[in-house]
Structures are given as C-alpha cells and as structure tokens.
Design a protein around this motif. Sequence first.
Motif, PDB file in Angstrom:
ATOM      1  N   ASP A 163      27.280  22.540  47.936  1.00 42.31           N
ATOM      2  CA  ASP A 163      26.684  22.817  49.244  1.00 42.31           C
ATOM      3  C   ASP A 163      26.105  24.234  49.252  1.00 42.31           C
ATOM      4  O   ASP A 163      26.847  25.215  49.237  1.00 42.31           O
ATOM      5  N   THR A 164      24.767  24.339  49.305  1.00 39.97           N
ATOM      6  CA  THR A 164      24.161  25.679  49.316  1.00 39.97           C
ATOM      7  C   THR A 164      24.199  26.301  50.706  1.00 39.97           C
ATOM      8  O   THR A 164      23.888  27.477  50.874  1.00 39.97           O
ATOM      9  N   GLY A 165      24.535  25.509  51.707  1.00 38.00           N
ATOM     10  CA  GLY A 165      24.402  25.947  53.099  1.00 38.00           C
ATOM     11  C   GLY A 165      23.224  25.259  53.763  1.00 38.00           C
ATOM     12  O   GLY A 165      23.265  24.952  54.946  1.00 38.00           O
ATOM     13  N   GLU A 166      22.181  25.007  52.988  1.00 35.62           N
ATOM     14  CA  GLU A 166      21.047  24.240  53.512  1.00 35.62           C
ATOM     15  C   GLU A 166      20.984  22.852  52.887  1.00 35.62           C
ATOM     16  O   GLU A 166      20.702  21.878  53.575  1.00 35.62           O
ATOM     17  N   VAL A 216      21.165  37.399  52.542  1.00 36.04           N
ATOM     18  CA  VAL A 216      22.255  36.625  51.926  1.00 36.04           C
ATOM     19  C   VAL A 216      22.828  37.404  50.744  1.00 36.04           C
ATOM     20  O   VAL A 216      24.049  37.527  50.587  1.00 36.04           O
ATOM     21  N   TRP A 260      17.539  32.357  61.135  1.00 31.83           N
ATOM     22  CA  TRP A 260      17.475  31.813  59.764  1.00 31.83           C
ATOM     23  C   TRP A 260      18.859  31.870  59.117  1.00 31.83           C
ATOM     24  O   TRP A 260      19.318  30.886  58.524  1.00 31.83           O
ATOM     25  N   ARG A 299      12.813  22.937  62.937  1.00 30.05           N
ATOM     26  CA  ARG A 299      13.709  22.433  61.890  1.00 30.05           C
ATOM     27  C   ARG A 299      14.850  23.418  61.629  1.00 30.05           C
ATOM     28  O   ARG A 299      16.006  23.036  61.423  1.00 30.05           O
ATOM     29  N   ASP A 353      11.914  33.018  54.520  1.00 27.14           N
ATOM     30  CA  ASP A 353      12.885  32.626  53.490  1.00 27.14           C
ATOM     31  C   ASP A 353      13.246  33.806  52.583  1.00 27.14           C
ATOM     32  O   ASP A 353      14.406  33.956  52.200  1.00 27.14           O
ATOM     33  N   CYS A 375       8.922  27.578  56.923  1.00 32.28           N
ATOM     34  CA  CYS A 375      10.142  27.663  57.736  1.00 32.28           C
ATOM     35  C   CYS A 375       9.808  27.330  59.179  1.00 32.28           C
ATOM     36  O   CYS A 375       9.730  28.219  60.029  1.00 32.28           O
ATOM     37  N   LYS A 432      24.473  26.513  62.395  1.00 31.65           N
ATOM     38  CA  LYS A 432      25.865  26.141  62.095  1.00 31.65           C
ATOM     39  C   LYS A 432      26.902  27.047  62.729  1.00 31.65           C
ATOM     40  O   LYS A 432      28.105  26.923  62.425  1.00 31.65           O
ATOM     41  N   ARG A 468      22.310  30.469  44.455  1.00 31.85           N
ATOM     42  CA  ARG A 468      23.576  30.140  45.126  1.00 31.85           C
ATOM     43  C   ARG A 468      24.445  29.242  44.242  1.00 31.85           C
ATOM     44  O   ARG A 468      25.670  29.374  44.242  1.00 31.85           O
ATOM     45  N   ARG A 503       9.674  22.552  53.150  1.00 32.26           N
ATOM     46  CA  ARG A 503      10.374  23.710  52.587  1.00 32.26           C
ATOM     47  C   ARG A 503      10.456  23.677  51.058  1.00 32.26           C
ATOM     48  O   ARG A 503      11.387  24.218  50.473  1.00 32.26           O
ATOM     49  N   ALA A 544      21.253  29.318  60.310  1.00 30.47           N
ATOM     50  CA  ALA A 544      20.934  27.957  59.858  1.00 30.47           C
ATOM     51  C   ALA A 544      21.114  27.780  58.350  1.00 30.47           C
ATOM     52  O   ALA A 544      21.617  26.760  57.896  1.00 30.47           O
ATOM     53  N   TYR A 545      20.683  28.758  57.572  1.00 26.58           N
ATOM     54  CA  TYR A 545      20.491  28.536  56.134  1.00 26.58           C
ATOM     55  C   TYR A 545      21.355  29.391  55.211  1.00 26.58           C
ATOM     56  O   TYR A 545      21.214  29.305  53.988  1.00 26.58           O
ATOM     57  N   ALA A 546      22.229  30.229  55.750  1.00 29.79           N
ATOM     58  CA  ALA A 546      23.092  31.029  54.868  1.00 29.79           C
ATOM     59  C   ALA A 546      24.119  30.130  54.180  1.00 29.79           C
ATOM     60  O   ALA A 546      24.370  29.014  54.621  1.00 29.79           O
ATOM     61  N   PRO A 547      24.712  30.597  53.087  1.00 26.69           N
ATOM     62  CA  PRO A 547      25.770  29.813  52.437  1.00 26.69           C
ATOM     63  C   PRO A 547      26.922  29.539  53.405  1.00 26.69           C
ATOM     64  O   PRO A 547      27.149  30.312  54.344  1.00 26.69           O
ATOM     65  N   PRO A 548      27.640  28.456  53.166  1.00 28.10           N
ATOM     66  CA  PRO A 548      28.730  28.068  54.068  1.00 28.10           C
ATOM     67  C   PRO A 548      29.719  29.216  54.303  1.00 28.10           C
ATOM     68  O   PRO A 548      30.182  29.849  53.358  1.00 28.10           O
ATOM     69  N   ASN A 581      12.389  28.916  47.561  1.00 28.64           N
ATOM     70  CA  ASN A 581      13.543  28.123  48.007  1.00 28.64           C
ATOM     71  C   ASN A 581      14.212  27.391  46.844  1.00 28.64           C
ATOM     72  O   ASN A 581      15.448  27.355  46.758  1.00 28.64           O
TER      73      ASN A 581
END
Lengths: 317, 317
Positions: free
Chosen positions: A23-26, B96, B121, B235, B89, B231, B241, A97, A85, B124-128, A90
């Motif tokens: 899971d990269t987060g996205e 990140v 961003w 979306r 991005d 981006c 998250k 990651r 994307r 939404a899109y950072a690592p968990p 990306n």
Amino acid sequence: MRYGPDNPEITYVEHAYPEHTFDTGEVALNYATTGSPDKPALLLIPGQSESWWGYEAAMGLLAEDFEVFAVDLRGQGRSTRTPGRYTLDNFGNDLVRFIGGRIGRPAFVSGLSSGGVISAWLSAYAPPGMITAAVYEDPPLFASELHPAYGQGIRQSVGPVFHAWNTYLGDQWSVGDWAGFLAAAPQVLPPWLGRFLGGDAPASTEPPQNIKEYDPEWGRAFWTGTAAASCDHRRMLAAVKVPVLLTHHFHREDEESGQLMGALSDLQARKAGELVRAAGQRFDHRAFPEMGHAMHSLDPKLYVDTVREWLGEVGRL
Amino acid sequence: MRYGPDNPEITYVEHAYPEHTFDTGEVALNYATTGSPDKPALLLIPGQSESWWGYEAAMGLLAEDFEVFAVDLRGQGRSTRTPGRYTLDNFGNDLVRFIGGRIGRPAFVSGLSSGGVISAWLSAYAPPGMITAAVYEDPPLFASELHPAYGQGIRQSVGPVFHAWNTYLGDQWSVGDWAGFLAAAPQVLPPWLGRFLGGDAPASTEPPQNIKEYDPEWGRAFWTGTAAASCDHRRMLAAVKVPVLLTHHFHREDEESGQLMGALSDLQARKAGELVRAAGQRFDHRAFPEMGHAMHSLDPKLYVDTVREWLGEVGRL
C-alpha cells in the motif's frame, strides 16, 4: 469485456510466484519476490503493456544472486488504476515508497522500455542512497517524449500503437473493442508496427494476456505527452547519481519516413551517455543489434548474465 | 536582477530562526524549525509567492505545543529551482520525503493557499499513517485548476496575477522587469487584483521581499494548468484519509464578470466538504468572512488558536 482489477476473474491467470500487495497510500502495488534477503536487492520494472510476470523466467535465474522484486506499476497487472495520474513522477515515486517501505534497503534497479525510463527516473530523482546502480533495458529515452530534445518523439516511433490501443480499448477498457483495433490497425499503424497486432499468432478475437492487464490510458498518457510533461528526459539524465548500463536492442530508422523502428536511436543513446557522464557517473552502452525489445523474456539467460556481469564490473556486487 | 538561490546576496535577508537544508535526492529543501521533539510534529506549508518565514510570527506561538517545521517548497525561498517540474505531485512528494527523512514520525500539516492544496494532497496521497490531520488555510480548491470540476478556474480568479508575474519577471527571473509588471498591471489585471501590485505601499521600483524569493515559473505552471494537470482536485479530495479543517476567508463573486475574488467560492468549499465526508473523514469548515488570505501572518494568534483548538477537538492533540 472491461478487463482490470475490478474484474479479476476474467483478467488474470496463475503464475509461478505468489503475488503480494504493498500500500503506497494512493495505490495497491502488486508484486512478486524471490531470492534471499541476505543477497543484494534488485527491483525489476516492466515495460508498457507488460506485467511483473514478464520477468518470471529471469527471476528464477536471478534468485541465486539477488533478492528479486518484480512489480506491477499503477495501471499494470493487478495494481490500482489511477485515471489522470499516469506520469513518470508518479510511477517513480510509487517505487520510492516501495523500496523504502517494502525492500527497506538500497537496491539495484532494472527496467524495460517505459520501465527503463522509470529506472532512469529513479537513478536521477530517488532519495539519496536509495539506488545503487541502474540498468536501462532498451529504454525509449527522448523517443517516448512528445517534444524530445533529441531525435524522434513518441509520434515518430511506437506512439501510433499506444494511440490505437487507447482509441479502441478506452481508458480502463471503457470501449473494449479489440476487434475494432485489429480491423483498424492496417490503416492507422505504420507497416513496421504490424508486430503489435497481438503477437506472431494469427490475429485473435481475444486480446493477449498482457494487453488484458494493461490500462489503455497509459497509451493516451504517452501519446498526448502527459506522462513525461513534467519530466524532461534531458534534464532527468543530467541529474543521474549512480552508474548506468543501457542495453540497446534492434533499431533502425525507416528510410522513407524517418520514423524510428525500435526504442531509441543511436543519436539518442549517445546523448543519454553524454548527459550521464557529464553528471559524473559511469555509463556503459551495450549493443544487441539482433535482439528484440524485451531481452529479459526473449532470452532470460542473456539478460541475467548481462545484468550480473555489469553489476560485478561496477564493483557493487 | 536575477533573484534566487544563484544570487543569495541580493535575494535573501536574515530571519528569527536559523535555516537548514534537507536533501530530497532532487532538491535541497530549505526549512526552519522550533519547539520540542517531545511535542506533536506540525508541518507548515507556505502559499504561492510566500516563503517559510511567512510563518515566523505563528511559529513562536505554536512552539509551546508542537515541534514546528516550516519549509520552502521547490521554487520558493532558498529551495532549489526545478524548471519544468512544478507540479502538485512533485511538491507533495518532496514533503513526503521531508516528513519521512527529517521529521521521522507522523505529522499534522497546515498549508496556506497553494500550500493548502498541497496539504490536501498530503491528506489524500501520503503513505499510510504519515499524516494525522490536515488544515487547509483558505485553499484554492478547484479555483487553482485550469479545468475545475466546480466553479471558477484559475483564469477566472487570481490567475492573471500569476500570468503577469511570469510574463514580466520570467521563469527563474530571466526577464526581471518589475517596473514593466507595475506599468502593465492596470491593463492586464482585473481592478480587484490591484492589491497584488506589491503591497499597500506606493508602487516601488524594488520588488517586495517575498516576490524576490519566488520563482515566477510557479505562476506559469498554475496559469497554464501544468501544476495540477495530473492531479484533479475532485479525485484528490475523494481520496482524503484524515480529518480536515478548511478555513474560508474573505471571498465574493464579482457581479459584473462572475470572477472569483478570493481563494474559493462557497460552492467550491461545499463540494470539498462533500467529497471529504464521502471519503469517510471528518470535515470542518470555519468561515472568517472578514479575514484576508493569509491568516497566519495577518493574525497569527487567531490562526494558532484556530489550529490548536481544532486539533484538540479532533482528539489528536
């Protein structure tokens, strides 16, 4: 038929290695791995319209010397589709990651074709120390850009195939007209691109396995130039920070049209070398003039010998 | 005068906090920090044409409760200029790497304006697990896109200022004609954008300090839409998250032209909330109808109280 992760039962088949998810987060990044963690880590990056299992045969041979990871990029294989994307930045940061979060130590990278360009991206833009050395297997440097600094761009090389795939199959297979693609191909593709009609077998009403696993929006991203829009290849190569091996396979310029048959021209390979060397890094060019595009699946042993030998030479293995 | 990191002596001034550099692998990211590592980490992200020190006053107030980091994004302040590579991005992935490599633990984020979009961003899109909660301070959601899903786009809001800056100052200050910008402004900017002429003081022949530290190529990236091209904001917001606070400052629609005066419209703020809530996350909207764009510098105490109170409410502080 809307192939992809939403319809796994009609899309995927079994493989020799178990598949895992990171899971990269996205995105959920699908990958397979073999070899031992006490060996150097090697990340394998498939080309456009390929999935991780294009490396299946090579992985068996590499497992002796490396802990091997082969991934599906976003929009490939079982990994998440990300409409709008698909960019080099990306794709590349997904792998940053993955290396940081899953591999957990510096890695060698080797990628084919568009995956070779992403290997170049990692060699230029990854965090300090993350990448040890990079193999670019027949990479369309410059040749996959819309406005390249040198030589033919995407529309003077393989681009028409990507455009036709996207037109008849649609983003995320929203159109799905494989028969329409086959019918249109003779008109919309240059004659030398006939090999993209679905393999050497007679045209089939069923798309090949690798195409089922491909998000045709990739094709649009390259045809329209958005994939590399914020990642000029010349600037990227001028920022390379590790030793590089470029394998250069069959290519020639079509005399009639000036179009590039193959992944990159001699001029483009030479300019790549000049830029990497000007950045202070070792750059080796190995020509395989008879070799098809994907050496790692066409001749896995030669690919593995080439990679292993070079990594030994640069003193990192 | 070619302002920027290549000419530090004519570009920069002293500040209350020492400055440091973090190497992302591609860029040298300049930042300042205060507060104690035993407090929760808070990352502050400046807006377009701002540098980290826009947060100078707020940092002093935040230091009691947080370990605070304020950064210059690529193309801001003392951070590296990256021609052709100013995208959400890339801005986001720089942070990140900064959070992972420098902060080293989960962080709150708060960003102003374009920095608020980058806060979105990250949410939404950072690592968990990397981001705990996000503040968007007067963010131009949708309104900084070329083709927004909702409401006015960049060319119907603040875009003409960015375009004029880029035209008369040039990418990396290659033109540098501040007097030309001032002379052209009455013709090329809508009347309500007059406040961008260089502050409330009479037009000066010397650009303001924040503008000297700004790469005008940012302006082009937003005016032409390349910054957000890969981006889409809708979306992105659908992928949030973590809990979100959006502070919404002075704004109205110009009756004559329909243009947006301010960072985002009521419709755009409402749609942002609907998307974040549909993603399963808490979304709080706080209206400050009299407040100028940068609350954190216009009223540092109100900004700090607002951020601290909300982080307390969402149970994370």
